[in-house]
Design an enzyme around this catalytic site. Structure first.
Site, PDB file in Angstrom:
ATOM      1  N   ASP A   7      17.278 -15.509  14.094  1.00 44.13           N
ATOM      2  CA  ASP A   7      16.432 -15.840  13.034  1.00 44.13           C
ATOM      3  C   ASP A   7      17.920 -14.668  12.345  1.00 44.13           C
ATOM      4  O   ASP A   7      18.358 -13.322  13.033  1.00 44.13           O
ATOM      5  CB  ASP A   7      15.074 -15.565  13.102  1.00 44.13           C
ATOM      6  CG  ASP A   7      14.907 -16.032  11.737  1.00 44.13           C
ATOM      7  OD1 ASP A   7      13.909 -17.159  11.231  1.00 44.13           O
ATOM      8  OD2 ASP A   7      14.879 -15.561  10.899  1.00 44.13           O
ATOM      9  N   HIS A  23      16.205 -12.171   9.787  1.00 43.17           N
ATOM     10  CA  HIS A  23      15.793 -11.316   9.736  1.00 43.17           C
ATOM     11  C   HIS A  23      14.823 -10.759  11.037  1.00 43.17           C
ATOM     12  O   HIS A  23      14.553 -10.428  11.838  1.00 43.17           O
ATOM     13  CB  HIS A  23      13.504 -12.470   9.275  1.00 43.17           C
ATOM     14  CG  HIS A  23      14.216 -12.788   7.981  1.00 43.17           C
ATOM     15  ND1 HIS A  23      14.542 -14.623   7.759  1.00 43.17           N
ATOM     16  CD2 HIS A  23      14.387 -13.177   6.278  1.00 43.17           C
ATOM     17  CE1 HIS A  23      15.076 -14.605   6.863  1.00 43.17           C
ATOM     18  NE2 HIS A  23      14.708 -13.562   6.277  1.00 43.17           N
ATOM     19  N   SER A  67      12.892 -11.807   1.546  1.00 38.31           N
ATOM     20  CA  SER A  67      12.246 -12.893   2.159  1.00 38.31           C
ATOM     21  C   SER A  67      12.054 -12.258   3.140  1.00 38.31           C
ATOM     22  O   SER A  67      10.531 -12.107   3.887  1.00 38.31           O
ATOM     23  CB  SER A  67      12.662 -13.348   2.910  1.00 38.31           C
ATOM     24  OG  SER A  67      14.162 -14.285   3.381  1.00 38.31           O
TER      25      SER A  67
END
Length: 377
Positions: free
Chosen positions: A190, A192, A285
């Site tokens: 990912d 993130h 995000s």
């Protein structure tokens, strides 16, 4: 790669395309166009596409097969993905230089300085949380891929520029590097961070806040609990369309500890019952997605409730510009705004079409671009 292997690669591709084309042509015999279709609004096209998707089962198989060939033969996925080692995936935004990146960096730095001025006029402190790139924190898994010189120098240049402008921006790379010895700070598949990475960052920011600002209100105790541990399908796996036929080739899923934070006093009641919130969080995000629980970690570390104005899919600048024009800031300004800003966004362009160009120009201010450009060098 040898000429023979290249030839076989092309021949296999042609064979696959020929086979799938013959099957597609055979399926066309059963197509029946709607009576009196409206050619102007595209009804016939939509009808044919719907028939094709339903009657051509090899479409997904072809996608999977080609993706598997690219992945196994060349170690590549779709454009936008960089495949590292040990099951690590990266966004190419952290590797490739950005076209016109220097000019865009000057514009974005001028906007950041303009945001600071706007908040100062309302007696609001700004704390810039520059999130290091995943490649910077985990370079040992990038394999033969290396960030460009522009990307490699971005984090220290960003810090230097905002420091010269008098904007508070603590170094978060050090705490994250120390934290990764105990737990993963970023997800392998990912773009993130993990909830653990968000928690380490929240503690580092809270330490800076305590030494600089006396937040109004009484301290509150917040409790963070792990509600479940589950497999997480990283957003970067979408650049490897191997499922369902070759799903086993995908890197193993990340394990995500889903966390939630609630007030210790009310046992999980409404966190936003008090309208006089001393802290506002704005960002991307990294802050907006509840999977990472960054807002919750900040509440626990700051011992204060906060308003979360972060948005997904907008980058860091657009949510901040919206917040500057919001009634929340006008009517109930906080003492402190924490602006979460991933480093890779500094040289990137943003969609400002919803904002008045004259307001944006005034926000940048006369001479600020030249001043910040000099400090960034």
């Amino acid at each position: 790669m040898s000429r023979t292997f290249k030839t076989l690669h092309v021949a296999l591709f042609i064979a696959i395309m020929l086979l799938t084309s013959l099957i597609a042509l055979a399926k066309l015999g059963g197509y029946r166009a709607p009576k009196h279709p409206d050619l102007l609004d595209g009804e016939l096209t939509r009808n044919f596409e719907h028939y094709y998707d339903e009657q051509f089962p090899l479409k997904q198989a072809g996608i999977n097969l080609w993706a598997a060939l690219e992945y196994l033969a060349f170690g590549e996925g779709r454009a936008g993905l960089v495949i590292g080692e040990d099951g690590w995936l990266y966004s190419d935004e952290e590797f490739d230089p950005v076209a016109n990146g220097q000019r865009q960096m000057r514009d974005n730095l001028a906007l950041i300085r303009g945001v600071q001025r706007q908040l100062e006029e309302r007696n609001v402190h700004l704390l810039l949380a520059i999130i290091p790139a995943k490649t910077r924190l985990y370079p040992e898994h990038t394999g033969a891929h290396h960030p460009s010189a522009q990307q490699d120098s971005l984090y220290p240049r960003f810090h230097s520029a905002v420091r010269e402008a008098g904007i508070a921006a603590p170094d978060l790379l050090g705490p994250l590097q120390a934290g990764k010895q105990q737990a993963p700070m970023f997800l392998r598949t990912d773009t993130h961070w993990t909830p653990e990475g968000a928690e380490v960052t929240a503690r580092a920011l809270a330490e800076v806040v305590r030494s600089a600002v006396q937040l109004r209100g009484e301290p509150q105790e917040f409790v963070t609990e792990t509600v479940e541990t589950r497999d997480h399908e990283g957003d970067l796996t979408s650049f490897l369309p191997l499922a369902p036929l070759f799903e086993s080739l995908l890197p193993r899923a990340d394990r995500l500890q889903q966390r939630e934070t609630h007030s210790a006093q009310d046992g999980g009641g409404d966190l936003f019952g008090d309208s006089d919130l001393p802290v506002a969080l704005v960002g991307t995000s990294y802050s907006a997605n509840p999977n990472w629980n960054f807002a919750g970690a900040l509440r626990q570390s700051l011992k204060r409730d906060l308003a979360n104005h972060a948005e997904e899919g907008q980058g860091p600048l657009v949510p901040m510009l919206k917040y500057l024009q919001s009634d929340e800031l006008k009517n109930d300004p906080p003492q402190l705004v924490i602006w979460e800003f991933p480093e890779r966004y500094l040289p990137m362009n943003s969609d400002f079409t919803e904002f008045d160009p004259q307001w944006l120009a005034s926000l940048k201010g006369n001479g600020e671009q030249q001043k910040l450009a000099a400090s960034s060098r």
